[in-house]
Design an enzyme around this catalytic site. Structure first.
Site, mmCIF file in Angstrom:
data_model
loop_
_atom_site.group_PDB
_atom_site.id
_atom_site.type_symbol
_atom_site.label_atom_id
_atom_site.label_comp_id
_atom_site.label_asym_id
_atom_site.label_seq_id
_atom_site.Cartn_x
_atom_site.Cartn_y
_atom_site.Cartn_z
ATOM 1 N N LYS A 15 46.329 -6.554 -0.295
ATOM 2 C CA LYS A 15 45.927 -6.839 1.086
ATOM 3 C C LYS A 15 44.425 -7.106 1.182
ATOM 4 O O LYS A 15 43.990 -8.043 1.831
ATOM 5 C CB LYS A 15 46.282 -5.667 2.014
ATOM 6 C CG LYS A 15 47.764 -5.341 2.074
ATOM 7 C CD LYS A 15 48.045 -4.224 3.076
ATOM 8 C CE LYS A 15 47.402 -2.905 2.706
ATOM 9 N NZ LYS A 15 48.008 -2.237 1.538
ATOM 10 N N ARG A 89 49.801 1.946 10.148
ATOM 11 C CA ARG A 89 50.492 2.573 9.022
ATOM 12 C C ARG A 89 51.574 3.544 9.475
ATOM 13 O O ARG A 89 52.301 4.075 8.633
ATOM 14 C CB ARG A 89 49.472 3.358 8.191
ATOM 15 C CG ARG A 89 48.949 2.664 6.953
ATOM 16 C CD ARG A 89 47.947 3.609 6.300
ATOM 17 N NE ARG A 89 47.720 3.357 4.911
ATOM 18 C CZ ARG A 89 46.776 2.562 4.423
ATOM 19 N NH1 ARG A 89 46.008 1.876 5.234
ATOM 20 N NH2 ARG A 89 46.611 2.451 3.128
ATOM 21 N N ARG A 161 37.567 4.180 -6.946
ATOM 22 C CA ARG A 161 37.785 5.013 -5.756
ATOM 23 C C ARG A 161 38.373 6.355 -6.149
ATOM 24 O O ARG A 161 39.192 6.431 -7.049
ATOM 25 C CB ARG A 161 38.760 4.293 -4.801
ATOM 26 C CG ARG A 161 38.084 3.317 -3.876
ATOM 27 C CD ARG A 161 39.049 2.419 -3.160
ATOM 28 N NE ARG A 161 40.206 3.097 -2.599
ATOM 29 C CZ ARG A 161 41.126 2.485 -1.855
ATOM 30 N NH1 ARG A 161 41.027 1.202 -1.585
ATOM 31 N NH2 ARG A 161 42.154 3.152 -1.383
ATOM 32 N N ARG A 172 50.142 8.558 -1.752
ATOM 33 C CA ARG A 172 49.987 7.323 -0.960
ATOM 34 C C ARG A 172 51.290 6.521 -0.942
ATOM 35 O O ARG A 172 51.676 5.988 0.101
ATOM 36 C CB ARG A 172 48.845 6.466 -1.520
ATOM 37 C CG ARG A 172 47.472 7.032 -1.163
ATOM 38 C CD ARG A 172 46.401 6.563 -2.135
ATOM 39 N NE ARG A 172 46.117 5.148 -2.027
ATOM 40 C CZ ARG A 172 45.461 4.458 -2.967
ATOM 41 N NH1 ARG A 172 45.048 5.063 -4.065
ATOM 42 N NH2 ARG A 172 45.219 3.182 -2.795
HETATM 43 P P1 ADP Z 1 45.187 1.134 0.083
HETATM 44 O O1 ADP Z 1 45.900 0.111 0.897
HETATM 45 O O2 ADP Z 1 44.687 0.633 -1.209
HETATM 46 O O3 ADP Z 1 45.958 2.415 -0.087
HETATM 47 P P2 ADP Z 1 43.106 1.541 2.182
HETATM 48 O O4 ADP Z 1 41.729 1.194 1.821
HETATM 49 O O5 ADP Z 1 43.816 0.673 3.152
HETATM 50 O O6 ADP Z 1 43.890 1.639 0.789
HETATM 51 O O7 ADP Z 1 43.171 3.049 2.724
HETATM 52 C C1 ADP Z 1 42.636 4.116 1.991
HETATM 53 C C2 ADP Z 1 42.957 5.430 2.665
HETATM 54 O O8 ADP Z 1 42.356 5.463 3.971
HETATM 55 C C3 ADP Z 1 44.434 5.690 2.924
HETATM 56 O O9 ADP Z 1 45.093 6.234 1.786
HETATM 57 C C4 ADP Z 1 44.353 6.688 4.082
HETATM 58 O O10 ADP Z 1 44.000 7.966 3.627
HETATM 59 C C5 ADP Z 1 43.184 6.141 4.907
HETATM 60 N N1 ADP Z 1 43.648 5.179 5.928
HETATM 61 C C6 ADP Z 1 43.394 3.848 5.966
HETATM 62 N N2 ADP Z 1 44.013 3.254 7.014
HETATM 63 C C7 ADP Z 1 44.697 4.242 7.651
HETATM 64 C C8 ADP Z 1 45.562 4.281 8.782
HETATM 65 N N3 ADP Z 1 45.867 3.158 9.477
HETATM 66 N N4 ADP Z 1 46.069 5.481 9.161
HETATM 67 C C9 ADP Z 1 45.791 6.604 8.477
HETATM 68 N N5 ADP Z 1 45.015 6.635 7.385
HETATM 69 C C10 ADP Z 1 44.463 5.479 6.970
#
Ligand code: ADP
Ligand code: ZN
Length: 215
Positions: A15, A89, A161, A172
């Site tokens: 993404k 999410r 990360r 996750r």
């Molecule tokens: P990826 O898609 O690689 O898992 P992101 O950078 O989108 O990583 O998100 C990293 C972390 O940030 C998630 O695992 C979560 O802990 C938090 N996070 C991001 N977006 C949301 C969301 N919409 N709701 C809750 N937590 C979020």
């Protein structure tokens, strides 16, 4: 041209990589993960709170995340079209977004789902490196920077990360399956969902999706 877009897909589906490519089409990229990482870097209260969830692979509470997106989507620059990456999410987030986009008259035009099999997600995430400055993603085998450990775009240092480890990734992926994946039905019911195969490689996927967005 499809204007306001949601990017969906499991962690590691690509993404972030896709979003960074789509910026060239004029979209504002809104990544809740990037916003949280910025807050963590800046040491704000939001950052401290978010970090306590993110490092274990857990979701930041809905109330916090929804508040953050509300503020961001209402800003002027988003009028030219936005890409939501990593939001919504959960079902409460999707419902809140539906209310918000009505309020601000910026409706979602399409939801793009990036499909990817689990084995490939694990491979991508365990080899992922990210630029500390600009967030650009790399992979130690398949998306190497020109100079080892240095971002091609801004020269910043690359790092891994702290949620890109085996334990946090399991958590996750579970959150994805239980809370996020059901949203595909939510958007399918609204006639907004289109799926793309992210295994073809980022250039092919980008071309296909760019064509779709322009149609
Ligand atoms: P990826 O898609 O690689 O898992 P992101 O950078 O989108 O990583 O998100 C990293 C972390 O940030 C998630 O695992 C979560 O802990 C938090 N996070 C991001 N977006 C949301 C969301 N919409 N709701 C809750 N937590 C979020
Ligand atoms: Zn960079």
């Amino acid at each position: 041209m499809k204007k306001n877009i949601i990017l969906m897909g499991p962690p590691g589906a690509g993404k972030g990589t896709l979003a960074k490519q789509l910026i060239a089409l004029g979209y504002v990229h809104i990544s809740t993960g990037d916003m949280f990482r910025e807050a963590i870097k800046a040491g704000t209260e939001l950052g401290k709170l978010a970090d306590s969830y993110i490092k274990h692979g857990d979701l930041v509470p809905d109330q916090v995340t929804i508040g953050l997106v509300k503020e961001r989507l209402s800003q002027d620059d988003c009028a030219k079209g936005f890409l939501l990456d990593g939001f919504p999410r959960t079902l409460p987030q999707a419902e809140a977004l539906e209310v918000l986009t009505k309020e601000i008259a910026r409706p979602i035009d399409a939801v793009i789902n990036l499909d990817c099999e689990q084995k490939e997600l694990v491979r991508r995430i365990s080899g992922r490196r990210v630029c500390k400055n600009c967030g650009a993603p790399y992979h130690i085998d398949t998306m190497k920077p020109k100079v080892d450990g240095v971002c091609d775009i801004c020269g910043g240092p690359l790092y891994q990360r702290n949620d890109d480890n085996e334990d946090a990734l399991k958590v996750r992926l579970n959150h994805y399956v239980n809370e996020t994946k059901p949203l595909l039905d939510f958007y399918e019911e609204r006639g907004l969902l289109t799926s793309f195969d992210s295994l073809k490689g980022s250039a092919v996927t980008f071309d296909e999706i760019a064509k779709f967005l322009k149609s």
